[in-house]
Design a protein around this motif. Structure first.
Motif, PDB file in Angstrom:
ATOM      1  N   TYR A 185       0.845  -1.202   0.000  1.00 26.69           N
ATOM      2  CA  TYR A 185       0.000   0.000   0.000  1.00 26.69           C
ATOM      3  C   TYR A 185       0.873   1.241   0.000  1.00 26.69           C
ATOM      4  O   TYR A 185       1.948   1.267   0.619  1.00 26.69           O
ATOM      5  CB  TYR A 185      -0.895   0.030   1.236  1.00 26.69           C
ATOM      6  CG  TYR A 185      -1.934  -1.063   1.271  1.00 26.69           C
ATOM      7  CD1 TYR A 185      -3.125  -0.941   0.562  1.00 26.69           C
ATOM      8  CD2 TYR A 185      -1.716  -2.222   2.015  1.00 26.69           C
ATOM      9  CE1 TYR A 185      -4.083  -1.944   0.611  1.00 26.69           C
ATOM     10  CE2 TYR A 185      -2.661  -3.229   2.063  1.00 26.69           C
ATOM     11  CZ  TYR A 185      -3.848  -3.087   1.352  1.00 26.69           C
ATOM     12  OH  TYR A 185      -4.780  -4.078   1.386  1.00 26.69           O
ATOM     13  N   LYS A 186       0.364   2.240  -0.692  1.00 24.44           N
ATOM     14  CA  LYS A 186       1.007   3.556  -0.665  1.00 24.44           C
ATOM     15  C   LYS A 186       0.244   4.451   0.298  1.00 24.44           C
ATOM     16  O   LYS A 186      -0.966   4.620   0.161  1.00 24.44           O
ATOM     17  CB  LYS A 186       1.040   4.177  -2.058  1.00 24.44           C
ATOM     18  CG  LYS A 186       1.962   3.437  -3.022  1.00 24.44           C
ATOM     19  CD  LYS A 186       2.036   4.141  -4.378  1.00 24.44           C
ATOM     20  CE  LYS A 186       3.005   3.410  -5.304  1.00 24.44           C
ATOM     21  NZ  LYS A 186       3.121   4.091  -6.628  1.00 24.44           N
ATOM     22  N   LEU A 231      -0.546  10.802  11.917  1.00 33.05           N
ATOM     23  CA  LEU A 231      -0.871   9.676  11.040  1.00 33.05           C
ATOM     24  C   LEU A 231      -1.194   8.464  11.907  1.00 33.05           C
ATOM     25  O   LEU A 231      -0.390   8.047  12.747  1.00 33.05           O
ATOM     26  CB  LEU A 231       0.293   9.360  10.102  1.00 33.05           C
ATOM     27  CG  LEU A 231       0.104   8.139   9.184  1.00 33.05           C
ATOM     28  CD1 LEU A 231      -1.033   8.387   8.202  1.00 33.05           C
ATOM     29  CD2 LEU A 231       1.390   7.820   8.442  1.00 33.05           C
ATOM     30  N   MET A 232      -2.366   7.916  11.699  1.00 34.57           N
ATOM     31  CA  MET A 232      -2.781   6.693  12.384  1.00 34.57           C
ATOM     32  C   MET A 232      -2.852   5.568  11.350  1.00 34.57           C
ATOM     33  O   MET A 232      -3.552   5.681  10.342  1.00 34.57           O
ATOM     34  CB  MET A 232      -4.143   6.870  13.045  1.00 34.57           C
ATOM     35  CG  MET A 232      -4.695   5.618  13.703  1.00 34.57           C
ATOM     36  SD  MET A 232      -3.850   5.173  15.215  1.00 34.57           S
ATOM     37  CE  MET A 232      -4.624   6.338  16.352  1.00 34.57           C
ATOM     38  N   ALA A 237       9.598   9.149   6.265  1.00 37.40           N
ATOM     39  CA  ALA A 237       9.249   8.573   4.970  1.00 37.40           C
ATOM     40  C   ALA A 237      10.079   7.316   4.725  1.00 37.40           C
ATOM     41  O   ALA A 237      11.211   7.179   5.188  1.00 37.40           O
ATOM     42  CB  ALA A 237       9.483   9.598   3.864  1.00 37.40           C
ATOM     43  N   GLY A 238       9.501   6.365   3.999  1.00 43.65           N
ATOM     44  CA  GLY A 238      10.205   5.131   3.685  1.00 43.65           C
ATOM     45  C   GLY A 238       9.249   3.961   3.586  1.00 43.65           C
ATOM     46  O   GLY A 238       8.016   4.118   3.609  1.00 43.65           O
ATOM     47  N   LEU A 249       5.468   4.794   2.705  1.00 44.86           N
ATOM     48  CA  LEU A 249       5.022   6.058   3.315  1.00 44.86           C
ATOM     49  C   LEU A 249       5.755   7.236   2.692  1.00 44.86           C
ATOM     50  O   LEU A 249       6.992   7.284   2.681  1.00 44.86           O
ATOM     51  CB  LEU A 249       5.279   6.043   4.823  1.00 44.86           C
ATOM     52  CG  LEU A 249       4.996   7.338   5.580  1.00 44.86           C
ATOM     53  CD1 LEU A 249       3.543   7.762   5.438  1.00 44.86           C
ATOM     54  CD2 LEU A 249       5.367   7.188   7.054  1.00 44.86           C
ATOM     55  N   SER A 250       4.984   8.188   2.183  1.00 42.70           N
ATOM     56  CA  SER A 250       5.548   9.445   1.673  1.00 42.70           C
ATOM     57  C   SER A 250       5.048  10.588   2.559  1.00 42.70           C
ATOM     58  O   SER A 250       3.874  10.619   2.931  1.00 42.70           O
ATOM     59  CB  SER A 250       5.141   9.688   0.221  1.00 42.70           C
ATOM     60  OG  SER A 250       3.728   9.797   0.089  1.00 42.70           O
ATOM     61  N   VAL A 251       5.941  11.508   2.886  1.00 43.29           N
ATOM     62  CA  VAL A 251       5.605  12.658   3.734  1.00 43.29           C
ATOM     63  C   VAL A 251       5.656  13.906   2.870  1.00 43.29           C
ATOM     64  O   VAL A 251       6.716  14.287   2.357  1.00 43.29           O
ATOM     65  CB  VAL A 251       6.579  12.783   4.921  1.00 43.29           C
ATOM     66  CG1 VAL A 251       6.219  13.990   5.773  1.00 43.29           C
ATOM     67  CG2 VAL A 251       6.550  11.506   5.761  1.00 43.29           C
ATOM     68  N   LYS A 252       4.496  14.538   2.687  1.00 41.42           N
ATOM     69  CA  LYS A 252       4.388  15.719   1.818  1.00 41.42           C
ATOM     70  C   LYS A 252       4.509  17.001   2.632  1.00 41.42           C
ATOM     71  O   LYS A 252       4.203  17.023   3.824  1.00 41.42           O
ATOM     72  CB  LYS A 252       3.057  15.693   1.065  1.00 41.42           C
ATOM     73  CG  LYS A 252       2.894  14.496   0.157  1.00 41.42           C
ATOM     74  CD  LYS A 252       1.592  14.547  -0.612  1.00 41.42           C
ATOM     75  CE  LYS A 252       0.397  14.258   0.273  1.00 41.42           C
ATOM     76  NZ  LYS A 252      -0.869  14.167  -0.508  1.00 41.42           N
ATOM     77  N   HIS A 253       4.934  18.062   1.958  1.00 40.04           N
ATOM     78  CA  HIS A 253       5.037  19.376   2.585  1.00 40.04           C
ATOM     79  C   HIS A 253       4.041  20.310   1.897  1.00 40.04           C
ATOM     80  O   HIS A 253       4.041  20.460   0.682  1.00 40.04           O
ATOM     81  CB  HIS A 253       6.455  19.936   2.451  1.00 40.04           C
ATOM     82  CG  HIS A 253       7.493  19.110   3.151  1.00 40.04           C
ATOM     83  ND1 HIS A 253       7.844  19.324   4.466  1.00 40.04           N
ATOM     84  CD2 HIS A 253       8.223  18.054   2.724  1.00 40.04           C
ATOM     85  CE1 HIS A 253       8.768  18.449   4.815  1.00 40.04           C
ATOM     86  NE2 HIS A 253       9.016  17.663   3.776  1.00 40.04           N
TER      87      HIS A 253
END
Length: 583
Positions: free
Chosen positions: A94-95, A104-105, A168-169, A189-193
């Motif tokens: 999953y992305k 984030l839960m 992220a990773g 997991l991607s962490v956006k700004h």
């Protein structure tokens, strides 16, 4: 593939492999046999023999023993190596994405392994550091995340309180089915700004009232609303008090959802998160993007200088055994200003002018301040000490100074009024009969909105000036000037009668002048008429005159009459008398 090395002296011996079960040894293969799934090979050049297992299942995991037959007849063998085979099953990929600074839960579902221990790890470090709760059915902190192994639902919950770029990773969220088998779901997991996320807001509401909280989420997602507990874990809240109201959508990209909390109590105060929820077969995740601080408000306390004031702090009954305190100012920061030592249940603490008392029966603790001064005015927080201090409710103590300001002005004048202030964000100027009426939603004094009113601030002097131009009679009244320290201002606007007198005199003079001119004109016209009628009478036609003279000497000529007549117009002239003397 399971491989075992052997020494040169065992090269010519038959090789064997066992699988260790719970209380027995199962012969797997020798160099002379093989099964449907297992293939045996012996490389005598490398002194290595191997077993290749195809179509691996979780049952294939376990401890394998490599050995050589010493004597087949006596079943003598020598164990030369031990191999542990771990079976790892990837269920799905999953992305997952969320925003830096937000929460984030993640919920990893393993319903067939409810009581089995669960974990999460990051693949970048080879999953060498597996995070697990350690205990089940209880939230536990593990590094920068909190975990909860729910044995009733077979779910591992992982909560990131404040995402960072380093989070992220690729992660594995798995369950240990046995000592040698496990299953996991892969998370990318991607962490956006984004500058607009996370969004932070503060809402204030009176006890017992209703509050509406709005948040923005992507159109295709379900809204999730939760409240942080004492461990800063965002937990689901009772649906009986929360109602999701209809949302509005723009460009089919995002929608605004409003959540309503009814009958607000002290238990409802705290930090809430709003976000978007995504669900799938083995995984659901919630990206928390809007943080809401919900504060409870008590009505303001308004007292005059020198009087006493009581500040009431109701609290949730679950905190009755916890220490409480009263704090003034910015209590959530390091420069907090606690007023006294904390008070515990059914006890009382005193300082010079402050008394704190806790009534656990009523779930209220009270702070009493005597001989109020300007320094006592301000914003007060009620606090309960847990692992950290929880500031959940506030009120305002406003002190009216005894020295009043009385001003008298005339209409159309200007006036400047100086007001003292201590709080840069609280200064205001308000018109009302009572100071408490100037409090808007229990937060701050309402400032008058009028183009004739202007404000100038002298922060260094601790004063601000209110300028009012073009004064009107309706501007008269009582004003409250300042912040929490209030000056009572009485402004009296009088009408300017000197102008009325001047205008009245001018009007009278104009009337007299007009009357005089009219009289003069009328006289002039009458004189003109008289001159035009004597000695002749202007005629529109012929006029006839009848003249009669008395011939009797005993009659006087003074009774002689001359009459001119034409139609109904008559003119009578004075009689003519003429006396005749006879010689």
């Amino acid at each position: 593939m399971i491989s075992c090395n052997y020494s040169e002296k065992h090269k010519n011996y038959p090789k064997i492999m066992f699988k260790k079960e719970k209380a027995s040894m199962e012969l797997i293969h020798t160099t002379e046999t093989w099964g449907n799934k297992k293939y045996f090979s012996d490389d005598r050049k490398e002194n290595l023999f191997s077993v290749r297992i195809t179509a691996v299942t979780p049952d294939d995991g376990g401890m394998y023993l490599c050995g050589v037959w010493i004597d087949r007849h006596s079943y003598s063998y020598c164990i030369i190596n031990t191999v542990y085979l771990h079976i790892i099953n990837k269920l799905n990929v999953y992305k997952v994405s969320s925003y830096s600074g937000g929460g984030l839960m993640i919920k990893c579902e393993h319903p067939q392994y409810k009581t089995k221990p669960k974990y999460i790890c990051k693949e970048s470090d080879g999953c060498s550091e597996r995070k697990n709760p350690g205990v089940q059915d209880e939230w536990m902190e593990n590094g920068d995340v909190s975990l909860y192994d729910d044995t009733r639902a077979g779910v591992l919950m992982v909560f990131f309180r404040e995402l960072k770029a380093a989070d992220a990773g690729t992660y594995r969220c798995g369950v240990k089915e046995s000592d040698y088998t496990e299953s996991f779901t892969e998370l990318q997991l991607s962490v956006k700004h984004d500058a607009k996320y996370p969004n932070s807001m503060t809402e204030s509401v009176y006890l017992g009232e209703e509050v509406n909280i709005s948040c923005q989420i992507p159109e295709e997602h379900k809204v999730h609303f939760c409240k942080e507990d004492n461990n800063h874990i965002c937990q689901n809240i009772s649906s009986s008090k929360v109602t999701e109201m209809s949302g509005s959508s723009e460009r089919n990209e995002e929608r605004v959802v409003t959540v309503s909390i009814s009958n607000v109590s002290v238990r409802d105060a705290g930090v809430y998160w709003c976000g978007a929820e995504t669900r799938d077969t083995y995984l659901s995740f919630i990206s928390l993007t809007t943080k809401i601080q919900l504060n409870l408000i008590m009505p303001p306390v308004v007292r005059r200088e020198g009087e006493s004031a009581e500040i009431f702090c109701p609290y949730d009954s679950i905190y009755k055994s916890k220490p409480k305190s009263l704090c003034k100012g910015k209590c959530s920061t390091r420069d907090r200003n606690p007023l006294s030592e904390t008070v515990r249940e059914e006890k009382e603490t005193k300082t010079d002018r402050l008394t704190l008392k806790d009534d656990v029966t009523a779930s209220v603790f009270t702070g009493s301040i005597t001989a109020l001064t300007a320094e006592d005015a301000g914003k007060y927080w009620c606090a309960v000490t847990l692992e950290t201090e929880l500031n959940y409710l506030h009120t305002h103590l406003m002190v009216i100074m005894n020295e009043e300001l009385n001003l008298t002005k005339y209409e159309r004048d200007d006036v400047s009024i100086q007001c003292k202030h201590q709080d840069e964000d609280q200064k205001s100027f308000c018109k009302a009969h009572e100071a408490s009426m100037c409090v808007k939603d229990g937060v701050s004094l309402e400032t008058i909105r009028d183009d004739r009113f202007s404000f100038s601030d002298e922060a260094s002097a601790g004063v601000f000036t209110v300028n009012i131009t073009d004064l009107r009679e309706e501007d008269s009244g009582i004003y409250w000037c300042g912040d929490h320290v209030i000056t009572e201002v009485h402004l009296n606007i009088k009408r300017d009668f000197s102008m009325i007198i001047i205008i009245s005199v001018c009007v009278i003079l104009l009337l007299i002048a007009g009357f005089t001119l009219t009289v003069c004109k009328l006289r002039h016209e009458r004189q003109g008429d008289a001159h035009s009628q004597s000695p002749t009478i202007p005629s529109d036609g012929l006029l006839y005159a009848a003249v009669s003279f008395q011939k009797h000497p005993e009659e006087s000529l003074s009774e002689a009459t001359v009459r001119f007549s034409k139609n109904e117009i008559h003119s009578d002239y004075t009689t003519i008398s003429h006396r005749v003397r006879l010689n």
